[in-house]
Design a protein around this motif. Structure first.
Motif, PDB file in Angstrom:
ATOM      1  N   ARG A 317       0.831  -1.212   0.000  1.00 53.84           N
ATOM      2  CA  ARG A 317       0.000   0.000   0.000  1.00 53.84           C
ATOM      3  C   ARG A 317       0.858   1.251   0.000  1.00 53.84           C
ATOM      4  O   ARG A 317       0.576   2.221  -0.724  1.00 53.84           O
ATOM      5  CB  ARG A 317      -0.938  -0.003   1.208  1.00 53.84           C
ATOM      6  CG  ARG A 317      -1.863   1.231   1.268  1.00 53.84           C
ATOM      7  CD  ARG A 317      -2.860   1.217   0.124  1.00 53.84           C
ATOM      8  NE  ARG A 317      -3.575   2.492   0.011  1.00 53.84           N
ATOM      9  CZ  ARG A 317      -4.553   2.701  -0.868  1.00 53.84           C
ATOM     10  NH1 ARG A 317      -4.950   1.726  -1.678  1.00 53.84           N
ATOM     11  NH2 ARG A 317      -5.150   3.865  -0.922  1.00 53.84           N
ATOM     12  N   GLU A 321       0.818   4.130  -2.856  1.00 52.89           N
ATOM     13  CA  GLU A 321       0.527   5.536  -2.575  1.00 52.89           C
ATOM     14  C   GLU A 321       1.653   6.446  -3.047  1.00 52.89           C
ATOM     15  O   GLU A 321       1.410   7.539  -3.582  1.00 52.89           O
ATOM     16  CB  GLU A 321       0.280   5.722  -1.077  1.00 52.89           C
ATOM     17  CG  GLU A 321      -1.041   5.103  -0.618  1.00 52.89           C
ATOM     18  CD  GLU A 321      -1.266   5.215   0.880  1.00 52.89           C
ATOM     19  OE1 GLU A 321      -0.302   5.608   1.590  1.00 52.89           O
ATOM     20  OE2 GLU A 321      -2.377   4.905   1.336  1.00 52.89           O
ATOM     21  N   THR A 335      -3.907   5.394  -9.899  1.00 49.28           N
ATOM     22  CA  THR A 335      -4.411   5.684  -8.558  1.00 49.28           C
ATOM     23  C   THR A 335      -3.804   4.696  -7.581  1.00 49.28           C
ATOM     24  O   THR A 335      -3.367   3.608  -7.972  1.00 49.28           O
ATOM     25  CB  THR A 335      -5.947   5.560  -8.498  1.00 49.28           C
ATOM     26  OG1 THR A 335      -6.309   4.175  -8.710  1.00 49.28           O
ATOM     27  CG2 THR A 335      -6.614   6.432  -9.556  1.00 49.28           C
ATOM     28  N   ASP A 337      -5.294   2.901  -5.338  1.00 42.35           N
ATOM     29  CA  ASP A 337      -6.067   1.661  -5.268  1.00 42.35           C
ATOM     30  C   ASP A 337      -5.755   0.739  -6.443  1.00 42.35           C
ATOM     31  O   ASP A 337      -5.591  -0.476  -6.274  1.00 42.35           O
ATOM     32  CB  ASP A 337      -7.569   1.971  -5.255  1.00 42.35           C
ATOM     33  CG  ASP A 337      -8.031   2.552  -3.923  1.00 42.35           C
ATOM     34  OD1 ASP A 337      -7.258   2.478  -2.945  1.00 42.35           O
ATOM     35  OD2 ASP A 337      -9.152   3.082  -3.881  1.00 42.35           O
ATOM     36  N   GLU A 340      -2.220  -0.693  -6.067  1.00 40.30           N
ATOM     37  CA  GLU A 340      -2.208  -1.720  -5.019  1.00 40.30           C
ATOM     38  C   GLU A 340      -2.813  -3.028  -5.541  1.00 40.30           C
ATOM     39  O   GLU A 340      -2.291  -4.107  -5.271  1.00 40.30           O
ATOM     40  CB  GLU A 340      -2.984  -1.252  -3.796  1.00 40.30           C
ATOM     41  CG  GLU A 340      -2.915  -2.258  -2.636  1.00 40.30           C
ATOM     42  CD  GLU A 340      -3.693  -1.816  -1.418  1.00 40.30           C
ATOM     43  OE1 GLU A 340      -3.349  -2.242  -0.308  1.00 40.30           O
ATOM     44  OE2 GLU A 340      -4.659  -1.024  -1.580  1.00 40.30           O
ATOM     45  N   GLU A 341      -3.878  -2.924  -6.306  1.00 38.26           N
ATOM     46  CA  GLU A 341      -4.495  -4.131  -6.875  1.00 38.26           C
ATOM     47  C   GLU A 341      -3.524  -4.840  -7.818  1.00 38.26           C
ATOM     48  O   GLU A 341      -3.411  -6.070  -7.806  1.00 38.26           O
ATOM     49  CB  GLU A 341      -5.779  -3.746  -7.630  1.00 38.26           C
ATOM     50  CG  GLU A 341      -6.563  -4.918  -8.154  1.00 38.26           C
ATOM     51  CD  GLU A 341      -7.845  -4.500  -8.846  1.00 38.26           C
ATOM     52  OE1 GLU A 341      -8.425  -5.354  -9.571  1.00 38.26           O
ATOM     53  OE2 GLU A 341      -8.276  -3.343  -8.696  1.00 38.26           O
TER      54      GLU A 341
END
Length: 347
Positions: A317, A321, A335, A337, A340-341
Motif C-alpha cells: 500500500r 501511494e 491511482t 487503489d 495496489e491491486e
C-alpha cells in the motif's frame, strides 16, 4: 497551435555487433585516444576482463571488479578513488547493468569516455540514463554525457549467461520496448525500434532457452536488446518502470527478476488504454501479448512473485501511494487503489 514537435536524438556514437567483436575493443580505445583504461567488470565477467586487460596491453591501468546493482553511491566513490590512483582517462565496462551503470556514474563525475561491452540484455548501454541509490532511495537522471561512446555487442559473451538471467534480462529489455509503444509522445523511429525489438525478443528468446548454444538466435536477441535500450533512451517510461524503480530501490530487489515478474501485470493494466500498442503487440505475439509474456515469465526457475522476492504484503500500500502521488506518464490513470491491486496480483 500546430501539432506537437517531437525530438529524436541518437546517443551511442558507434555500435559494433557480431561474434568475436570483443577483440576490437583495443581498437575502439585507440580511437578515443585513451592511454590509461580502467576496466569495470562484473564478477561473472572476470575471465573476459582478464583477456581484455591482456589485449589492452600498455593501455590497461586497472580493473574494478565489484559493481553493485542500482549503482550505490558508496561503491561509485570506491571506484572513483581507484580511477584517480591509476590516472585513468577512459573506461571499459564489461558485464550487465551494474557494471555499465557504475561506468556511467564515473563518466558523469569525471567526463571520461566509455566503451560498453554488455553481457546481458538490460539495455542501459544504449541510454543516457543513470539510476543511483543513496540511503535506500533510488534517483534517476538523464544526461547525454552519460551515454557510452561505443557499444560492443559480442553474442559469444552471452553463452555463459545462466538460463534464468537470460530469461529475466530479455524480459527486462522487452519492458523498454513495450513502454515505448504506449508512449504517445514517442517518435516514429522509436516505435519502429520497439516493434523490431519486441519481435526479436518474442521470436529469439524461446529459441535461446531451448538451444543455449544457438549463436544466431543469441545475436538476434542481443540486437533486439540494443533496440530496446534505444527505446529506453528515447521514450517516456511509464508505470512499469516506476514500479520497478520504487520496489527495487526500496527493497534492494534483483533488477531483471523484478522487471520480468511485473511486466505481464502492467501490460494487463495498461493495454486496455493503449489500443495501438495492443494491436501491434498482438500481431507480434500471434495472439494475446499479455498471455505470451506471462507464459515466458512463468518459465523462470527463480522467484516469479513479489512474495518470493521477500516483499511483505503490508508494504504494498505504501508503495502504491508513493507511486500514485507522483506518477510517471502513463496511458491509463494511476491511482493508489489501482496500483495496489496490480501489486497484489504480482504478490
Amino acid at each position: 497551435m500546430g501539432t506537437e514537435i517531437r525530438v529524436h536524438q541518437v546517443y551511442a556514437g558507434r555500435v559494433l555487433q557480431g561474434s568475436g567483436a570483443l577483440s576490437l575493443v583495443p581498437d575502439e580505445v585507440g580511437r578515443l585516444g585513451a592511454q590509461r583504461v580502467l576496466v569495470i567488470a562484473a564478477p561473472s565477467s572476470a575471465e573476459a576482463a582478464l583477456d581484455l586487460a591482456a589485449a589492452l596491453a600498455e593501455r590497461y591501468a586497472a580493473t574494478f571488479g565489484r559493481p553493485v546493482q542500482h549503482s550505490p553511491v558508496e561503491v561509485t566513490a570506491e571506484a572513483l578513488a581507484l580511477a584517480g590512483e591509476v590516472r585513468a582517462d577512459a573506461l571499459v565496462a564489461i558485464g550487465g547493468g551494474s557494471a555499465i551503470g557504475l561506468s556511467k556514474a564515473l563518466a558523469g563525475r569525471t567526463g571520461m569516455p566509455q566503451v560498453a561491452v554488455p553481457t546481458t540484455y538490460a539495455g542501459s548501454e544504449a541510454t543516457p540514463v543513470l539510476g543511483e541509490t543513496e540511503g535506500g532511495a533510488k534517483t534517476t537522471r538523464r544526461d547525454p554525457a552519460l551515454a557510452p561512446s561505443t557499444i560492443v555487442y559480442d553474442p559469444d559473451l552471452t553463452l555463459s549467461l545462466p538460463r534464468g538471467l537470460t530469461l529475466t534480462s530479455a524480459l527486462n529489455a522487452l519492458a523498454h520496448a513495450v513502454e515505448a509503444l504506449w508512449d504517445t509522445r514517442a517518435s516514429a523511429a522509436t516505435r519502429a525500434y520497439a516493434v523490431e525489438s519486441a519481435d526479436g525478443i518474442l521470436a529469439a528468446l524461446p529459441v535461446v532457452l531451448d538451444h543455449p548454444s544457438d549463436i544466431v538466435a543469441r545475436g538476434r536477441l542481443q540486437e533486439a536488446a540494443w533496440l530496446a535500450g534505444a527505446c529506453l533512451a528515447q521514450a517516456q517510461m511509464g508505470l512499469h518502470h516506476q514500479l520497478a524503480h520504487a520496489l527495487g530501490g526500496t527493497f534492494g530487489l534483483p533488477h531483471a527478476e523484478l522487471h520480468a515478474l511485473l511486466l505481464a501485470h502492467v501490460m494487463r493494466f495498461n493495454l486496455v488504454a493503449a489500443p495501438d500498442a495492443a494491436a501491434r503487440l498482438a500481431r507480434l505475439a500471434n495472439g494475446d501479448p499479455t498471455l505470451a509474456v506471462a507464459s515466458l515469465a512463468s518459465m523462470h526457475d527463480g522467484p516469479t512473485t513479489l512474495r518470493a522476492l521477500g516483499v511483505a504484503r503490508d508494504a504494498l500500500r505504501e508503495v502504491a501511494e508513493r507511486v500514485a502521488a507522483d506518477p510517471y506518464p502513463n496511458p491509463r490513470p494511476v491511482t493508489a487503489d489501482a496500483v495496489e491491486e496490480l501489486l497484489l496480483a504480482a504478490w
